[in-house]
Structure formats: structure tokens, C-alpha cells
Design a protein around this motif. Sequence first.
Motif, mmCIF file in Angstrom:
data_model
loop_
_atom_site.group_PDB
_atom_site.id
_atom_site.type_symbol
_atom_site.label_atom_id
_atom_site.label_comp_id
_atom_site.label_asym_id
_atom_site.label_seq_id
_atom_site.Cartn_x
_atom_site.Cartn_y
_atom_site.Cartn_z
ATOM 1 N N ALA A 1 0.582 4.103 44.956
ATOM 2 C CA ALA A 1 1.015 2.779 44.493
ATOM 3 C C ALA A 1 0.260 2.387 43.233
ATOM 4 C CB ALA A 1 0.788 1.744 45.591
ATOM 5 N N GLY A 2 0.981 1.864 42.263
ATOM 6 C CA GLY A 2 0.333 1.464 41.022
ATOM 7 C C GLY A 2 1.318 0.804 40.083
ATOM 8 N N GLN A 3 0.779 0.340 38.973
ATOM 9 C CA GLN A 3 1.608 -0.355 37.997
ATOM 10 C C GLN A 3 1.016 -0.169 36.603
ATOM 11 O OE1 GLN A 3 1.743 -4.624 38.430
ATOM 12 N NE2 GLN A 3 3.623 -4.833 37.253
ATOM 13 N N GLY A 4 1.897 -0.079 35.621
ATOM 14 C CA GLY A 4 1.460 -0.034 34.235
ATOM 15 C C GLY A 4 2.222 -1.056 33.421
ATOM 16 N N VAL A 5 1.516 -1.785 32.582
ATOM 17 C CA VAL A 5 2.132 -2.783 31.709
ATOM 18 C C VAL A 5 1.618 -2.551 30.297
ATOM 19 C CG1 VAL A 5 2.334 -5.235 31.156
ATOM 20 C CG2 VAL A 5 2.358 -4.483 33.545
ATOM 21 N N VAL A 6 2.530 -2.496 29.345
ATOM 22 C CA VAL A 6 2.161 -2.328 27.940
ATOM 23 C C VAL A 6 2.234 -3.687 27.255
ATOM 24 C CG1 VAL A 6 2.713 -1.178 25.772
ATOM 25 C CG2 VAL A 6 3.075 0.022 27.939
ATOM 26 N N ALA A 7 1.087 -4.135 26.714
ATOM 27 C CA ALA A 7 1.048 -5.427 26.021
ATOM 28 C C ALA A 7 -0.189 -5.472 25.138
ATOM 29 C CB ALA A 7 1.005 -6.584 27.034
ATOM 30 N N PRO A 8 -0.127 -6.188 24.023
ATOM 31 C CA PRO A 8 -1.288 -6.287 23.129
ATOM 32 C C PRO A 8 -2.476 -6.931 23.830
ATOM 33 C CG PRO A 8 0.702 -7.099 22.054
ATOM 34 C CD PRO A 8 1.039 -6.910 23.499
ATOM 35 N N LEU A 9 -3.663 -6.479 23.482
ATOM 36 C CA LEU A 9 -4.894 -6.997 24.073
ATOM 37 C C LEU A 9 -4.977 -8.521 23.973
ATOM 38 C CD1 LEU A 9 -7.782 -6.491 25.214
ATOM 39 C CD2 LEU A 9 -8.531 -6.263 22.842
ATOM 40 N N ALA A 10 -4.702 -9.051 22.807
ATOM 41 C CA ALA A 10 -4.861 -10.489 22.584
ATOM 42 C C ALA A 10 -3.907 -11.329 23.408
ATOM 43 C CB ALA A 10 -4.672 -10.804 21.101
ATOM 44 N N GLU A 11 -2.796 -10.716 23.838
ATOM 45 C CA GLU A 11 -1.774 -11.468 24.567
ATOM 46 C C GLU A 11 -1.707 -11.095 26.042
ATOM 47 O OE1 GLU A 11 1.852 -10.649 22.495
ATOM 48 O OE2 GLU A 11 0.998 -11.159 20.536
ATOM 49 N N PHE A 12 -2.641 -10.281 26.494
ATOM 50 C CA PHE A 12 -2.526 -9.772 27.872
ATOM 51 C C PHE A 12 -2.849 -10.877 28.872
ATOM 52 C CE2 PHE A 12 -2.506 -6.842 31.290
ATOM 53 C CZ PHE A 12 -1.876 -5.695 30.811
ATOM 54 N N PRO A 13 -1.909 -11.231 29.758
ATOM 55 C CA PRO A 13 -2.138 -12.327 30.711
ATOM 56 C C PRO A 13 -3.196 -11.967 31.755
ATOM 57 C CG PRO A 13 0.207 -11.818 30.488
ATOM 58 C CD PRO A 13 -0.543 -10.686 29.854
ATOM 59 N N ASP A 14 -4.029 -12.926 32.092
ATOM 60 C CA ASP A 14 -5.068 -12.702 33.100
ATOM 61 C C ASP A 14 -4.475 -12.229 34.418
ATOM 62 O OD1 ASP A 14 -6.901 -13.539 31.249
ATOM 63 O OD2 ASP A 14 -7.280 -15.492 32.192
#
Length: 251
Positions: free
Chosen positions: A93-106
Amino acid sequence: MTDVLSGKKALVTGGSRGIGAGVVRRLAADGAAVAFTYVQAKDTADALVAEIVEAGGRAVAIQADAADRASVRSAVATTVAELGGLDILVNNAGQGVVAPLAEFPDETFDRIMALNVTAAFTAIQAASEHFTEGGRVITIGSVNADIVPFAGLSAYTTSKAAVAGLTRAVAVELAPRGITVNNLQVGPTNTESNPDSGPFAQVMTGLMPIGKFAQPSDIASAVAYLAGPEAWYVTGASWNVDGGFGLGFHS
């Protein structure tokens, strides 16, 4: 079906589809009784159970959210109760999300860590209470623990690097009991969430000398080896199953 894992009981987290379903099928084909977790897709999970049973195997589907520690512990306990023990744990089980560091939601960062790291730690902790000599832990990590092909992978890479460290530490702790702990750092694999025709496919294949995605069955083959008796001398390892990801570029 073979009998190399006959009599063994396995738990695969996130096993209703993708790599997890491939692992469930392979372990069952090798003779293990297999429990697997799913979050919401009950129809898909039930269909996989029916497929395994029709082929002469045994499978149990367990509803559990890997992001919740209590749910993970409950899944281990249910596996032991349903199958009569536990010999093999596959943390898939796992997940990957691609998003810019500055915009990465907590909240997204926290869920990735919960699914990719905390769930594995909790499952190993709970399963180790039931393992006897010859127990096996295999975690599905990622080659992105070592290679970052493009921006936006900060959280995912962090989580998979943590899994590699966890593997080494737990391998030391469980080795005196004859239990092995290994990490498969997989490369691009053709699944529903990462199809070989998807938006990242061209970039990914360009980083692999082999030049194409793995199928879930390819990853399952490596899991099956590490779960079997011949792999007793392999522990604390992070094995790349990745088509040579990052070794070179080709057009």
C-alpha cells in the motif's frame, strides 16, 4: 500452481489492484494462503478472491485503510485469525503525488508518510509478534529513493528513502529470529495509476535502457523469490527491479 509456498500464510497490503494484485496472484499460485487489504473497491477485491479460489487457492479480502495505524494492526490480527498464522508480509500500500515543493499541501505530505512509511512500520511491528523462523517481510519501495528524474517528487522520494532505511534497521533486529526483511525498489510499472500510456510514460521509458514498463507480474516474481526458502540469506537489501532506470538515456 506450485507448492514452493505451500502451508505459508501471507498478508499483502493494498492488494486489490495493480502491483498488489499481481503479488496476491503469484503468492497464491505458489501455494500460499493470502489475505490482502483494500480501502474502498469491495467489488474488485471480491472478484480477486473469487479468481484465486477458482484457481484452487485461498484468499481473504480485508477492508483496511493503511493510513490508519489501528486499521493496519486490525488487518494483521484478522489475517492471523482467518488463516491461522502469518509467515509473509508484503507492504505494498502506498501513494505518490507530484507537486512543487512550495505548493505541497501539509495534509497530502502527512498522508503520503502515513501510507508509505508509518503503515509499513506498523505492519512489520504487528506481524513480527506472529512470525516464526523463516518469516519474510518484503516492502514495495521505489527506485525514486535514489533517482529523482524530475521536479515535484520531494515527498514521495523522502518516503521511499525512509523505507530503505527502515528495511536495514528492522533486518538487523529480526535476523536473530531467522526473519528476513527486504525492499524492492521498483521502477515504472504498468498499473491503473501509472499506465504505460500515461502522461509520464515517455519520460520514464527514456530513462530505462530496457525501454518499457514492467508488468505487475514482473514485480510479483521478485517478491515470490524473496518470500521463498531459497532467499534465506538475503536480508536488509534494497533491490532495484527497474529496467535499469537511470543507468542511461536513449531515444
